[in-house]
Scaffold this active site. Structure first.
Site, PDB file in Angstrom:
ATOM      1  N   GLY A 121      -0.511  -7.553 -15.914  1.00 54.08           N
ATOM      2  CA  GLY A 121       0.524  -8.521 -16.241  1.00 54.08           C
ATOM      3  C   GLY A 121      -0.157  -9.789 -16.751  1.00 54.08           C
ATOM      4  N   ALA A 156       0.824  -1.211   0.000  1.00 59.33           N
ATOM      5  CA  ALA A 156       0.000   0.000   0.000  1.00 59.33           C
ATOM      6  C   ALA A 156       0.855   1.257   0.000  1.00 59.33           C
ATOM      7  CB  ALA A 156      -0.923  -0.004   1.216  1.00 59.33           C
ATOM      8  N   LYS A 188      -5.427   6.612  -1.232  1.00 64.66           N
ATOM      9  CA  LYS A 188      -6.341   5.704  -1.940  1.00 64.66           C
ATOM     10  C   LYS A 188      -6.895   4.605  -1.057  1.00 64.66           C
ATOM     11  CE  LYS A 188      -4.875   2.624  -5.117  1.00 64.66           C
ATOM     12  NZ  LYS A 188      -4.528   2.096  -6.461  1.00 64.66           N
ATOM     13  N   TYR A 214     -40.182  18.050  20.125  1.00 68.96           N
ATOM     14  CA  TYR A 214     -38.748  17.925  20.381  1.00 68.96           C
ATOM     15  C   TYR A 214     -38.531  17.441  21.808  1.00 68.96           C
ATOM     16  CZ  TYR A 214     -33.925  18.857  21.460  1.00 68.96           C
ATOM     17  OH  TYR A 214     -32.625  18.705  21.884  1.00 68.96           O
ATOM     18  N   ARG A 239      -4.649   8.326  -9.737  1.00 67.90           N
ATOM     19  CA  ARG A 239      -5.893   8.402 -10.507  1.00 67.90           C
ATOM     20  C   ARG A 239      -7.142   8.615  -9.657  1.00 67.90           C
ATOM     21  NH1 ARG A 239      -5.371   3.089 -13.930  1.00 67.90           N
ATOM     22  NH2 ARG A 239      -3.710   2.665 -12.417  1.00 67.90           N
ATOM     23  N   GLY A 246       8.925  -0.394  -7.100  1.00 66.83           N
ATOM     24  CA  GLY A 246       8.292  -1.597  -7.615  1.00 66.83           C
ATOM     25  C   GLY A 246       7.791  -2.537  -6.535  1.00 66.83           C
ATOM     26  N   ARG A 296     -50.994  29.352  31.638  1.00 70.81           N
ATOM     27  CA  ARG A 296     -51.243  30.106  30.411  1.00 70.81           C
ATOM     28  C   ARG A 296     -52.211  31.227  30.749  1.00 70.81           C
ATOM     29  NH1 ARG A 296     -54.982  25.161  28.226  1.00 70.81           N
ATOM     30  NH2 ARG A 296     -56.909  25.881  29.194  1.00 70.81           N
TER      31      ARG A 296
HETATM   32  C1  UD1 Z   1       0.739  -5.145 -10.711  1.00 71.69           C
HETATM   33  C2  UD1 Z   1       1.418  -6.389 -11.263  1.00 71.69           C
HETATM   34  C3  UD1 Z   1       0.639  -6.878 -12.477  1.00 71.69           C
HETATM   35  C4  UD1 Z   1      -0.796  -7.149 -12.086  1.00 71.69           C
HETATM   36  C5  UD1 Z   1      -1.422  -5.908 -11.461  1.00 71.69           C
HETATM   37  C6  UD1 Z   1      -2.778  -6.247 -10.906  1.00 71.69           C
HETATM   38  C7  UD1 Z   1       3.809  -6.106 -10.855  1.00 71.69           C
HETATM   39  C8  UD1 Z   1       5.111  -5.777 -11.437  1.00 71.69           C
HETATM   40  N1  UD1 Z   1       2.784  -6.058 -11.658  1.00 71.69           N
HETATM   41  O1  UD1 Z   1       0.828  -4.141 -11.694  1.00 71.69           O
HETATM   42  O2  UD1 Z   1       1.234  -8.058 -12.982  1.00 71.69           O
HETATM   43  O3  UD1 Z   1      -1.541  -7.541 -13.226  1.00 71.69           O
HETATM   44  O4  UD1 Z   1      -0.621  -5.431 -10.355  1.00 71.69           O
HETATM   45  O5  UD1 Z   1      -3.409  -5.093 -10.422  1.00 71.69           O
HETATM   46  O6  UD1 Z   1       3.752  -6.453  -9.691  1.00 71.69           O
HETATM   47  N2  UD1 Z   1       3.159  -0.846  -4.702  1.00 71.69           N
HETATM   48  C9  UD1 Z   1       3.995  -0.579  -3.650  1.00 71.69           C
HETATM   49  N3  UD1 Z   1       5.258  -0.166  -3.924  1.00 71.69           N
HETATM   50  C10 UD1 Z   1       5.723  -0.033  -5.199  1.00 71.69           C
HETATM   51  C11 UD1 Z   1       4.837  -0.320  -6.256  1.00 71.69           C
HETATM   52  C12 UD1 Z   1       3.570  -0.727  -5.987  1.00 71.69           C
HETATM   53  O7  UD1 Z   1       3.617  -0.682  -2.491  1.00 71.69           O
HETATM   54  O8  UD1 Z   1       6.873   0.331  -5.342  1.00 71.69           O
HETATM   55  C13 UD1 Z   1       1.790  -1.270  -4.390  1.00 71.69           C
HETATM   56  C14 UD1 Z   1       0.748  -0.318  -4.906  1.00 71.69           C
HETATM   57  O9  UD1 Z   1       0.400   0.635  -3.902  1.00 71.69           O
HETATM   58  C15 UD1 Z   1      -0.415  -1.255  -5.190  1.00 71.69           C
HETATM   59  C16 UD1 Z   1       0.266  -2.553  -5.579  1.00 71.69           C
HETATM   60  O10 UD1 Z   1       1.573  -2.490  -5.068  1.00 71.69           O
HETATM   61  O11 UD1 Z   1      -1.195  -1.483  -4.044  1.00 71.69           O
HETATM   62  C17 UD1 Z   1       0.316  -2.781  -7.077  1.00 71.69           C
HETATM   63  O12 UD1 Z   1       1.058  -1.738  -7.665  1.00 71.69           O
HETATM   64  P1  UD1 Z   1       0.664  -1.116  -9.058  1.00 71.69           P
HETATM   65  O13 UD1 Z   1       1.599  -0.029  -9.388  1.00 71.69           O
HETATM   66  O14 UD1 Z   1      -0.780  -0.807  -9.085  1.00 71.69           O
HETATM   67  O15 UD1 Z   1       0.999  -2.362  -9.997  1.00 71.69           O
HETATM   68  P2  UD1 Z   1       0.508  -2.573 -11.463  1.00 71.69           P
HETATM   69  O16 UD1 Z   1       1.364  -1.825 -12.391  1.00 71.69           O
HETATM   70  O17 UD1 Z   1      -0.944  -2.361 -11.520  1.00 71.69           O
HETATM   71 CA    CA Z   2      -2.759  -1.523  -9.932  1.00 70.75          CA
END
Ligand code: UD1
Ligand code: CA
Length: 483
Positions: A149, A11, A24, A375, A17, A82, A449
Protein backbone atom coordinates in the site's frame (compact mmCIF):
# COMPACT_ATOMS: atom_id res chain seq x y z
CA UNK A 1 6.49 6.99 26.83
CA UNK A 2 2.86 5.93 27.01
CA UNK A 3 2.50 2.18 27.03
CA UNK A 4 -0.14 0.85 24.67
CA UNK A 5 -3.48 -0.23 26.11
CA UNK A 6 -3.35 -3.14 23.69
CA UNK A 7 -1.33 -4.56 20.86
CA UNK A 8 -3.38 -6.40 18.24
CA UNK A 9 -1.31 -8.81 16.15
CA UNK A 10 -2.92 -9.92 12.88
CA UNK A 11 -2.19 -13.57 12.16
CA UNK A 12 -5.32 -15.02 10.58
CA UNK A 13 -4.05 -15.12 6.99
CA UNK A 14 -3.17 -18.34 5.22
CA UNK A 15 0.47 -17.74 4.25
CA UNK A 16 0.06 -19.69 1.00
CA UNK A 17 3.42 -18.67 -0.42
CA UNK A 18 5.32 -20.46 2.36
CA UNK A 19 4.07 -23.76 0.85
CA UNK A 20 4.18 -25.27 4.30
CA UNK A 21 2.16 -27.53 6.55
CA UNK A 22 3.31 -25.34 9.42
CA UNK A 23 1.38 -22.09 9.91
CA UNK A 24 3.44 -19.21 8.56
CA UNK A 25 3.75 -17.36 11.85
CA UNK A 26 5.13 -20.48 13.57
CA UNK A 27 8.19 -20.64 11.32
CA UNK A 28 11.23 -19.68 13.36
CA UNK A 29 14.10 -17.27 13.03
CA UNK A 30 16.94 -17.10 15.55
CA UNK A 31 15.21 -19.55 17.84
CA UNK A 32 11.79 -17.95 18.11
CA UNK A 33 8.61 -18.10 16.02
CA UNK A 34 7.72 -15.14 13.80
CA UNK A 35 4.67 -14.35 15.93
CA UNK A 36 6.76 -14.91 19.07
CA UNK A 37 9.10 -12.10 18.03
CA UNK A 38 6.14 -9.76 17.54
CA UNK A 39 4.69 -10.75 20.92
CA UNK A 40 8.07 -10.20 22.61
CA UNK A 41 8.41 -6.69 21.20
CA UNK A 42 4.81 -5.93 22.22
CA UNK A 43 5.54 -7.06 25.78
CA UNK A 44 8.78 -5.05 25.78
CA UNK A 45 6.88 -1.77 25.39
CA UNK A 46 4.67 -2.62 28.34
CA UNK A 47 1.40 -3.37 26.53
CA UNK A 48 -1.44 -3.94 28.99
CA UNK A 49 -2.79 -6.65 26.72
CA UNK A 50 -1.35 -8.50 23.74
CA UNK A 51 -4.00 -9.94 21.44
CA UNK A 52 -3.29 -12.29 18.54
CA UNK A 53 -5.96 -12.66 15.86
CA UNK A 54 -6.14 -16.28 14.68
CA UNK A 55 -7.77 -17.84 11.63
CA UNK A 56 -6.03 -20.42 9.47
CA UNK A 57 -4.58 -23.35 11.46
CA UNK A 58 -5.61 -21.56 14.59
CA UNK A 59 -5.37 -24.58 16.91
CA UNK A 60 -1.65 -24.93 16.22
CA UNK A 61 -0.97 -21.24 16.66
CA UNK A 62 -3.07 -21.06 19.82
CA UNK A 63 -1.26 -24.06 21.35
CA UNK A 64 2.11 -22.53 20.53
CA UNK A 65 1.17 -19.22 22.12
CA UNK A 66 -0.26 -20.89 25.22
CA UNK A 67 3.01 -22.77 25.68
CA UNK A 68 5.40 -19.88 25.02
CA UNK A 69 3.54 -16.67 25.88
CA UNK A 70 0.77 -17.64 28.32
CA UNK A 71 -0.30 -14.03 28.91
CA UNK A 72 -1.33 -13.55 25.29
CA UNK A 73 -5.06 -13.30 24.53
CA UNK A 74 -6.39 -14.74 21.27
CA UNK A 75 -9.40 -13.90 19.14
CA UNK A 76 -10.72 -15.63 16.04
CA UNK A 77 -11.46 -14.26 12.60
CA UNK A 78 -13.36 -17.11 10.95
CA UNK A 79 -13.30 -15.63 7.43
CA UNK A 80 -10.40 -13.49 6.28
CA UNK A 81 -12.32 -10.51 4.96
CA UNK A 82 -9.43 -8.10 5.30
CA UNK A 83 -7.20 -6.41 7.84
CA UNK A 84 -9.94 -3.96 8.89
CA UNK A 85 -12.37 -6.83 9.34
CA UNK A 86 -9.79 -8.66 11.49
CA UNK A 87 -9.56 -5.68 13.85
CA UNK A 88 -13.34 -5.17 13.87
CA UNK A 89 -14.15 -8.76 14.90
CA UNK A 90 -11.33 -8.69 17.44
CA UNK A 91 -12.64 -5.56 19.16
CA UNK A 92 -16.09 -7.11 19.15
CA UNK A 93 -14.83 -10.32 20.80
CA UNK A 94 -12.78 -8.38 23.35
CA UNK A 95 -15.84 -6.26 24.12
CA UNK A 96 -17.92 -9.40 24.75
CA UNK A 97 -15.26 -10.47 27.29
CA UNK A 98 -15.20 -6.99 28.83
CA UNK A 99 -11.59 -6.70 27.70
CA UNK A 100 -11.75 -4.08 24.95
CA UNK A 101 -9.24 -1.24 25.37
CA UNK A 102 -11.21 1.70 26.78
CA UNK A 103 -8.72 4.43 25.97
CA UNK A 104 -5.11 5.14 25.18
CA UNK A 105 -3.05 3.99 22.24
CA UNK A 106 -3.77 0.70 20.51
CA UNK A 107 -1.03 -0.79 18.33
CA UNK A 108 -1.90 -2.95 15.33
CA UNK A 109 0.88 -5.01 13.72
CA UNK A 110 1.22 -8.12 11.56
CA UNK A 111 2.30 -11.45 13.01
CA UNK A 112 4.62 -12.04 10.08
CA UNK A 113 6.83 -8.99 10.67
CA UNK A 114 9.42 -10.21 13.18
CA UNK A 115 12.00 -7.45 12.73
CA UNK A 116 10.04 -4.62 14.34
CA UNK A 117 12.34 -3.42 17.12
CA UNK A 118 11.44 -2.08 20.54
CA UNK A 119 13.20 1.20 19.70
CA UNK A 120 11.15 1.70 16.51
CA UNK A 121 7.87 0.82 18.21
CA UNK A 122 8.69 3.26 21.03
CA UNK A 123 9.40 5.98 18.44
CA UNK A 124 6.08 5.27 16.75
CA UNK A 125 4.24 5.56 20.09
CA UNK A 126 6.08 8.80 20.90
CA UNK A 127 5.24 10.26 17.48
CA UNK A 128 1.57 9.31 17.93
CA UNK A 129 1.44 11.02 21.29
CA UNK A 130 3.25 14.21 20.33
CA UNK A 131 1.20 14.58 17.13
CA UNK A 132 -2.05 14.06 19.04
CA UNK A 133 -2.99 11.75 16.19
CA UNK A 134 -6.00 9.52 15.66
CA UNK A 135 -3.75 7.19 13.70
CA UNK A 136 0.02 7.04 13.21
CA UNK A 137 1.43 4.84 10.48
CA UNK A 138 4.91 3.39 10.33
CA UNK A 139 6.04 3.81 6.76
CA UNK A 140 9.16 2.71 4.89
CA UNK A 141 10.82 4.06 1.81
CA UNK A 142 11.64 1.07 -0.38
CA UNK A 143 13.57 0.86 -3.66
CA UNK A 144 10.90 -1.54 -4.96
CA UNK A 145 7.45 -0.74 -3.50
CA UNK A 146 5.58 -3.27 -5.68
CA UNK A 147 2.67 -4.93 -3.87
CA UNK A 148 2.59 -2.61 -0.89
CA UNK A 149 0.00 0.00 0.00
CA UNK A 150 1.35 3.46 -0.91
CA UNK A 151 1.38 6.46 1.41
CA UNK A 152 -0.27 9.32 -0.47
CA UNK A 153 0.62 12.77 0.87
CA UNK A 154 -1.06 16.10 0.14
CA UNK A 155 0.66 19.30 -1.00
CA UNK A 156 1.49 20.15 2.61
CA UNK A 157 3.20 16.77 3.00
CA UNK A 158 0.51 15.43 5.33
CA UNK A 159 -0.73 11.87 4.90
CA UNK A 160 -3.88 12.01 2.79
CA UNK A 161 -4.49 8.27 2.50
CA UNK A 162 -3.12 4.81 1.85
CA UNK A 163 -3.84 3.26 -1.52
CA UNK A 164 -3.39 -0.49 -1.99
CA UNK A 165 -1.21 -1.51 -4.92
CA UNK A 166 -4.16 -3.20 -6.61
CA UNK A 167 -6.24 -0.03 -6.30
CA UNK A 168 -3.50 2.45 -7.18
CA UNK A 169 -3.26 4.64 -10.26
CA UNK A 170 -0.12 4.73 -12.36
CA UNK A 171 1.01 7.93 -10.64
CA UNK A 172 0.36 6.46 -7.18
CA UNK A 173 2.35 3.33 -8.03
CA UNK A 174 5.38 5.60 -8.58
CA UNK A 175 5.36 6.44 -4.84
CA UNK A 176 8.13 4.66 -2.92
CA UNK A 177 6.87 5.36 0.59
CA UNK A 178 4.86 2.31 1.64
CA UNK A 179 2.63 1.21 4.49
CA UNK A 180 4.37 -1.26 6.80
CA UNK A 181 1.01 -2.36 8.22
CA UNK A 182 2.16 -1.25 11.69
CA UNK A 183 0.07 1.45 13.32
CA UNK A 184 -0.87 3.19 16.52
CA UNK A 185 -4.54 4.17 16.86
CA UNK A 186 -6.44 6.13 19.42
CA UNK A 187 -8.64 3.43 21.01
CA UNK A 188 -11.94 5.34 20.68
CA UNK A 189 -11.21 6.36 17.10
CA UNK A 190 -10.36 2.75 16.19
CA UNK A 191 -13.51 1.31 17.77
CA UNK A 192 -15.67 3.78 15.88
CA UNK A 193 -13.64 3.75 12.65
CA UNK A 194 -13.77 -0.01 12.00
CA UNK A 195 -17.60 0.29 11.92
CA UNK A 196 -17.32 2.62 8.94
CA UNK A 197 -15.20 0.46 6.61
CA UNK A 198 -16.63 -0.67 3.27
CA UNK A 199 -15.60 -3.40 0.87
CA UNK A 200 -15.66 -1.04 -2.07
CA UNK A 201 -12.20 -1.89 -3.46
CA UNK A 202 -10.32 -4.22 -5.82
CA UNK A 203 -10.14 -7.07 -3.28
CA UNK A 204 -13.66 -6.64 -1.85
CA UNK A 205 -12.16 -6.56 1.68
CA UNK A 206 -12.46 -4.29 4.70
CA UNK A 207 -9.12 -2.48 4.56
CA UNK A 208 -7.63 -1.25 7.81
CA UNK A 209 -5.75 1.28 5.70
CA UNK A 210 -9.01 3.06 4.92
CA UNK A 211 -9.03 4.37 8.50
CA UNK A 212 -6.53 6.99 7.36
CA UNK A 213 -9.16 8.48 5.04
CA UNK A 214 -11.78 8.15 7.80
CA UNK A 215 -9.58 10.16 10.16
CA UNK A 216 -8.89 12.85 7.56
CA UNK A 217 -12.57 13.18 6.70
CA UNK A 218 -13.45 13.75 10.32
CA UNK A 219 -10.73 16.35 10.73
CA UNK A 220 -8.49 14.18 12.90
CA UNK A 221 -4.70 14.20 12.73
CA UNK A 222 -2.96 11.44 10.78
CA UNK A 223 0.75 11.04 11.44
CA UNK A 224 3.36 8.93 9.69
CA UNK A 225 6.82 7.97 10.80
CA UNK A 226 9.30 6.67 8.25
CA UNK A 227 11.08 3.70 9.88
CA UNK A 228 14.67 4.73 10.62
CA UNK A 229 15.68 1.24 9.51
CA UNK A 230 13.37 -0.04 6.72
CA UNK A 231 14.39 -3.60 7.68
CA UNK A 232 12.07 -3.21 10.68
CA UNK A 233 9.08 -3.38 8.37
CA UNK A 234 10.03 -6.54 6.46
CA UNK A 235 7.11 -8.94 6.20
CA UNK A 236 7.71 -12.66 5.68
CA UNK A 237 5.56 -14.10 2.91
CA UNK A 238 7.82 -16.81 1.49
CA UNK A 239 10.93 -18.83 2.36
CA UNK A 240 13.26 -16.35 0.71
CA UNK A 241 11.96 -13.58 2.95
CA UNK A 242 12.20 -15.95 5.91
CA UNK A 243 15.91 -16.41 5.20
CA UNK A 244 16.32 -12.67 4.64
CA UNK A 245 14.64 -11.86 7.94
CA UNK A 246 16.82 -14.39 9.75
CA UNK A 247 20.00 -12.95 8.22
CA UNK A 248 19.06 -9.44 9.35
CA UNK A 249 18.11 -10.52 12.85
CA UNK A 250 21.26 -12.62 13.18
CA UNK A 251 23.38 -9.65 12.26
CA UNK A 252 21.56 -7.46 14.77
CA UNK A 253 22.09 -10.05 17.52
CA UNK A 254 25.78 -10.38 16.68
CA UNK A 255 26.32 -6.60 16.64
CA UNK A 256 24.60 -6.28 20.00
CA UNK A 257 26.84 -8.93 21.61
CA UNK A 258 29.96 -7.38 20.14
CA UNK A 259 28.85 -4.01 21.53
CA UNK A 260 28.51 -5.78 24.89
CA UNK A 261 32.10 -7.03 24.79
CA UNK A 262 31.93 -10.44 23.12
CA UNK A 263 34.73 -11.27 20.65
CA UNK A 264 33.41 -12.83 17.46
CA UNK A 265 36.14 -13.81 15.03
CA UNK A 266 33.72 -14.28 12.15
CA UNK A 267 30.22 -12.86 12.68
CA UNK A 268 29.23 -14.19 9.25
CA UNK A 269 29.46 -17.77 10.53
CA UNK A 270 28.24 -17.14 14.08
CA UNK A 271 24.62 -18.06 14.87
CA UNK A 272 23.09 -17.00 18.19
CA UNK A 273 19.46 -17.48 19.22
CA UNK A 274 17.62 -14.58 20.84
CA UNK A 275 17.37 -16.61 24.07
CA UNK A 276 21.15 -17.03 24.51
CA UNK A 277 23.07 -15.11 27.18
CA UNK A 278 26.76 -14.20 26.93
CA UNK A 279 29.14 -12.50 29.34
CA UNK A 280 31.70 -9.96 28.20
CA UNK A 281 35.10 -11.28 27.16
CA UNK A 282 33.95 -14.64 25.96
CA UNK A 283 35.33 -15.52 22.54
CA UNK A 284 33.33 -17.13 19.73
CA UNK A 285 35.43 -18.74 17.00
CA UNK A 286 34.10 -19.25 13.43
CA UNK A 287 31.28 -21.75 12.99
CA UNK A 288 29.81 -21.31 16.47
CA UNK A 289 26.08 -22.02 16.81
CA UNK A 290 24.49 -21.18 20.17
CA UNK A 291 20.87 -22.22 20.60
CA UNK A 292 18.09 -22.11 23.15
CA UNK A 293 18.95 -21.36 26.77
CA UNK A 294 22.72 -21.52 26.25
CA UNK A 295 24.78 -19.28 28.55
CA UNK A 296 28.50 -18.59 28.16
CA UNK A 297 30.52 -17.02 30.99
CA UNK A 298 33.43 -14.63 30.71
CA UNK A 299 36.75 -15.86 29.40
CA UNK A 300 35.29 -18.98 27.82
CA UNK A 301 36.35 -19.75 24.25
CA UNK A 302 33.82 -21.53 22.02
CA UNK A 303 34.57 -23.05 18.63
CA UNK A 304 35.56 -23.33 15.94
CA UNK A 305 32.68 -25.41 14.61
CA UNK A 306 30.70 -26.00 17.78
CA UNK A 307 26.96 -26.30 18.37
CA UNK A 308 25.73 -25.72 21.91
CA UNK A 309 22.03 -26.21 22.65
CA UNK A 310 20.67 -25.34 26.11
CA UNK A 311 24.21 -25.61 27.45
CA UNK A 312 25.82 -23.73 30.35
CA UNK A 313 29.49 -22.86 29.92
CA UNK A 314 31.50 -21.63 32.93
CA UNK A 315 34.16 -18.95 33.05
CA UNK A 316 37.36 -19.70 31.19
CA UNK A 317 36.17 -23.02 29.77
CA UNK A 318 37.52 -24.21 26.42
CA UNK A 319 34.99 -25.79 24.04
CA UNK A 320 36.45 -26.80 20.70
CA UNK A 321 34.54 -28.69 17.95
CA UNK A 322 31.81 -29.90 20.26
CA UNK A 323 28.16 -30.83 19.85
CA UNK A 324 26.36 -30.34 23.15
CA UNK A 325 22.77 -30.44 24.29
CA UNK A 326 21.44 -29.76 27.82
CA UNK A 327 24.92 -30.06 29.29
CA UNK A 328 26.75 -28.10 31.98
CA UNK A 329 30.41 -27.32 31.37
CA UNK A 330 32.09 -26.02 34.51
CA UNK A 331 34.55 -23.14 34.89
CA UNK A 332 37.96 -23.88 33.40
CA UNK A 333 36.76 -27.19 31.94
CA UNK A 334 38.12 -28.35 28.60
CA UNK A 335 35.97 -30.09 25.99
CA UNK A 336 36.95 -31.30 22.54
CA UNK A 337 37.98 -31.52 19.86
CA UNK A 338 35.22 -33.85 18.55
CA UNK A 339 33.19 -34.42 21.69
CA UNK A 340 29.48 -35.16 22.06
CA UNK A 341 27.80 -34.00 25.27
CA UNK A 342 24.25 -35.25 25.72
CA UNK A 343 21.54 -34.27 28.20
CA UNK A 344 22.63 -34.09 31.85
CA UNK A 345 26.33 -34.31 31.09
CA UNK A 346 27.98 -32.26 33.82
CA UNK A 347 31.65 -31.36 33.83
CA UNK A 348 32.80 -29.88 37.14
CA UNK A 349 35.41 -27.18 37.42
CA UNK A 350 38.64 -28.01 35.58
CA UNK A 351 37.33 -31.32 34.21
CA UNK A 352 38.30 -32.54 30.76
CA UNK A 353 36.47 -34.43 28.01
CA UNK A 354 38.69 -35.01 25.00
CA UNK A 355 38.50 -36.41 21.48
CA UNK A 356 35.80 -38.87 20.47
CA UNK A 357 34.25 -38.89 23.90
CA UNK A 358 30.48 -39.12 24.39
CA UNK A 359 28.98 -38.28 27.77
CA UNK A 360 25.36 -38.66 28.86
CA UNK A 361 23.67 -38.23 32.23
CA UNK A 362 26.95 -38.25 34.09
CA UNK A 363 28.98 -36.07 36.43
CA UNK A 364 32.69 -35.73 35.72
CA UNK A 365 34.21 -34.49 39.00
CA UNK A 366 36.49 -31.56 39.60
CA UNK A 367 39.74 -31.89 37.59
CA UNK A 368 38.78 -35.41 36.48
CA UNK A 369 39.79 -36.39 32.95
CA UNK A 370 38.16 -38.41 30.20
CA UNK A 371 40.76 -37.71 27.54
CA UNK A 372 40.04 -40.04 24.57
CA UNK A 373 37.70 -42.45 22.78
CA UNK A 374 35.31 -43.12 25.64
CA UNK A 375 31.59 -43.52 26.29
CA UNK A 376 30.38 -42.33 29.68
CA UNK A 377 26.69 -43.00 30.31
CA UNK A 378 24.87 -42.80 33.66
CA UNK A 379 27.92 -42.31 35.88
CA UNK A 380 29.49 -40.35 38.70
CA UNK A 381 33.21 -39.83 38.29
CA UNK A 382 35.02 -38.51 41.37
CA UNK A 383 37.35 -35.54 41.55
CA UNK A 384 40.78 -36.03 40.01
CA UNK A 385 39.96 -39.44 38.52
CA UNK A 386 41.42 -40.44 35.15
CA UNK A 387 39.56 -42.57 32.66
CA UNK A 388 41.87 -44.38 30.21
CA UNK A 389 41.39 -44.34 26.45
CA UNK A 390 38.61 -46.52 25.02
CA UNK A 391 36.83 -47.06 28.31
CA UNK A 392 33.15 -47.89 28.02
CA UNK A 393 30.64 -47.31 30.79
CA UNK A 394 28.43 -50.29 29.96
CA UNK A 395 25.15 -48.85 31.18
CA UNK A 396 22.54 -50.82 29.26
CA UNK A 397 21.73 -54.52 29.58
CA UNK A 398 19.30 -54.39 26.70
CA UNK A 399 16.35 -53.61 28.95
CA UNK A 400 17.47 -51.42 31.85
CA UNK A 401 19.98 -48.62 32.39
CA UNK A 402 22.24 -48.75 35.45
CA UNK A 403 24.73 -46.38 37.03
CA UNK A 404 28.47 -46.58 37.59
CA UNK A 405 30.48 -44.82 40.28
CA UNK A 406 34.19 -44.12 39.96
CA UNK A 407 35.85 -42.79 43.14
CA UNK A 408 38.06 -39.79 43.45
CA UNK A 409 41.62 -40.08 42.16
CA UNK A 410 40.80 -43.50 40.69
CA UNK A 411 42.72 -44.62 37.60
CA UNK A 412 40.67 -46.59 35.12
CA UNK A 413 43.02 -48.38 32.70
CA UNK A 414 42.65 -48.12 28.94
CA UNK A 415 39.99 -50.28 27.35
CA UNK A 416 38.18 -51.02 30.61
CA UNK A 417 34.53 -52.10 30.39
CA UNK A 418 32.72 -50.91 33.50
CA UNK A 419 29.60 -53.09 33.57
CA UNK A 420 26.95 -51.21 35.54
CA UNK A 421 25.85 -51.21 38.26
CA UNK A 422 29.40 -51.17 39.58
CA UNK A 423 31.61 -49.05 41.81
CA UNK A 424 35.34 -48.40 41.55
CA UNK A 425 36.47 -47.11 44.95
CA UNK A 426 38.46 -44.00 45.77
CA UNK A 427 42.06 -44.25 44.59
CA UNK A 428 41.48 -47.69 43.01
CA UNK A 429 43.04 -48.83 39.71
CA UNK A 430 41.78 -51.10 36.97
CA UNK A 431 44.18 -52.89 34.66
CA UNK A 432 44.01 -52.13 30.94
CA UNK A 433 41.58 -54.31 29.05
CA UNK A 434 39.62 -55.33 32.15
CA UNK A 435 35.92 -56.13 32.16
CA UNK A 436 34.83 -54.93 35.58
CA UNK A 437 31.65 -56.61 36.77
CA UNK A 438 32.26 -56.47 40.53
CA UNK A 439 32.92 -53.53 42.82
CA UNK A 440 36.59 -52.59 43.28
CA UNK A 441 37.44 -51.63 46.89
CA UNK A 442 39.22 -48.32 47.52
CA UNK A 443 42.93 -48.52 46.72
CA UNK A 444 42.74 -51.97 45.06
CA UNK A 445 44.00 -52.90 41.59
CA UNK A 446 41.37 -54.85 39.67
CA UNK A 447 42.64 -57.18 36.96
CA UNK A 448 39.87 -58.85 35.00
CA UNK A 449 41.26 -60.29 31.80
CA UNK A 450 42.80 -63.49 30.42
CA UNK A 451 46.48 -64.13 31.20
CA UNK A 452 48.93 -63.80 28.31
CA UNK A 453 50.50 -66.99 26.87
CA UNK A 454 53.27 -66.93 24.17
CA UNK A 455 53.49 -69.89 21.75
CA UNK A 456 57.16 -69.87 20.76
CA UNK A 457 58.06 -70.36 17.07
CA UNK A 458 54.42 -70.38 15.94
CA UNK A 459 54.90 -67.96 13.00
CA UNK A 460 57.88 -69.72 11.43
CA UNK A 461 56.06 -73.06 11.85
CA UNK A 462 52.65 -71.96 10.54
CA UNK A 463 53.31 -69.00 8.22
CA UNK A 464 56.37 -70.12 6.34
CA UNK A 465 57.41 -67.88 3.43
CA UNK A 466 55.62 -64.77 4.70
CA UNK A 467 57.45 -61.53 5.49
CA UNK A 468 56.51 -62.11 9.12
CA UNK A 469 58.14 -65.52 9.14
CA UNK A 470 61.28 -64.04 7.47
CA UNK A 471 61.45 -61.27 10.08
CA UNK A 472 60.97 -63.82 12.85
CA UNK A 473 63.73 -66.06 11.45
CA UNK A 474 66.12 -63.10 11.07
CA UNK A 475 65.47 -62.05 14.66
CA UNK A 476 66.22 -65.58 15.81
CA UNK A 477 69.52 -65.60 13.81
CA UNK A 478 70.61 -62.35 15.44
CA UNK A 479 69.70 -63.76 18.84
CA UNK A 480 71.84 -66.87 18.12
CA UNK A 481 74.78 -64.70 16.88
CA UNK A 482 74.76 -62.76 20.11
CA UNK A 483 75.33 -65.92 22.06
C1 UD1 B 1 -1.20 -4.99 3.96
C2 UD1 B 1 -1.64 -3.54 3.86
C3 UD1 B 1 -0.69 -2.80 2.93
C4 UD1 B 1 0.72 -2.92 3.44
C5 UD1 B 1 1.11 -4.38 3.61
C6 UD1 B 1 2.44 -4.49 4.30
C7 UD1 B 1 -4.08 -3.55 4.05
C8 UD1 B 1 -5.35 -3.44 3.34
N1 UD1 B 1 -3.00 -3.49 3.32
O1 UD1 B 1 -1.34 -5.57 2.68
O2 UD1 B 1 -1.07 -1.44 2.85
O3 UD1 B 1 1.62 -2.29 2.55
O4 UD1 B 1 0.15 -5.07 4.44
O5 UD1 B 1 2.85 -5.82 4.36
O6 UD1 B 1 -4.08 -3.64 5.26
N2 UD1 B 1 -4.75 -10.64 7.95
C9 UD1 B 1 -5.71 -11.12 8.80
N3 UD1 B 1 -6.99 -11.20 8.35
C10 UD1 B 1 -7.35 -10.80 7.10
C11 UD1 B 1 -6.33 -10.32 6.24
C12 UD1 B 1 -5.05 -10.24 6.69
O7 UD1 B 1 -5.43 -11.48 9.94
O8 UD1 B 1 -8.52 -10.90 6.79
C13 UD1 B 1 -3.37 -10.58 8.44
C14 UD1 B 1 -2.43 -11.46 7.66
O9 UD1 B 1 -2.31 -12.74 8.27
C15 UD1 B 1 -1.12 -10.68 7.77
C16 UD1 B 1 -1.58 -9.24 7.84
O10 UD1 B 1 -2.92 -9.26 8.25
O11 UD1 B 1 -0.43 -11.00 8.95
C17 UD1 B 1 -1.45 -8.50 6.52
O12 UD1 B 1 -2.28 -9.14 5.58
P1 UD1 B 1 -1.85 -9.30 4.07
O13 UD1 B 1 -2.89 -10.04 3.34
O14 UD1 B 1 -0.46 -9.81 3.99
O15 UD1 B 1 -1.91 -7.77 3.62
P2 UD1 B 1 -1.26 -7.15 2.35
O16 UD1 B 1 -2.13 -7.38 1.18
O17 UD1 B 1 0.14 -7.56 2.27
CA1 CA C 1 1.67 -9.18 3.53
Amino acid sequence: MTSPAAVIILAAGEGTRMKSGTPKVLHQICGRSLVGHVVAVSESVGADRVVVVLGHQRDQVAAHLAATFPDVVTTVQEQQNGTGHAVRVTLQQLDEQGAAPAGGPVVVVSGDSPLLSTATLEMLLAEHRSAGAAVTVLSAVLPDPTGYGRIVRDDAGLVAGIVEHKDATHAERAIHEVNSSMYVFDAAFLADGVQRLTTDNAQGEEYLTDLVGVARDSGRVVAALAAPDPDDTLGVNDRAQLAQAEAIMRQRINLRWMADGVTMRDPATTYIDVSVDLEPDCVLEPGTILRGATNVATGAVIGPDSTLIDTIVGAGARVNRVHSELADIGPGASVGPFTFLRPAAELCEGAKAGSFVEIKNAVVGRDAKVPHLTYVGDADIGAGANIGASTVFVNYDGVHKARTTVGREARVGSDTMLVAPVTVGDGAYTAAGSVITEDVPPGALAVARGRQRNVAGWVVANRAGTPSAEAAAAAQEEGNDEH
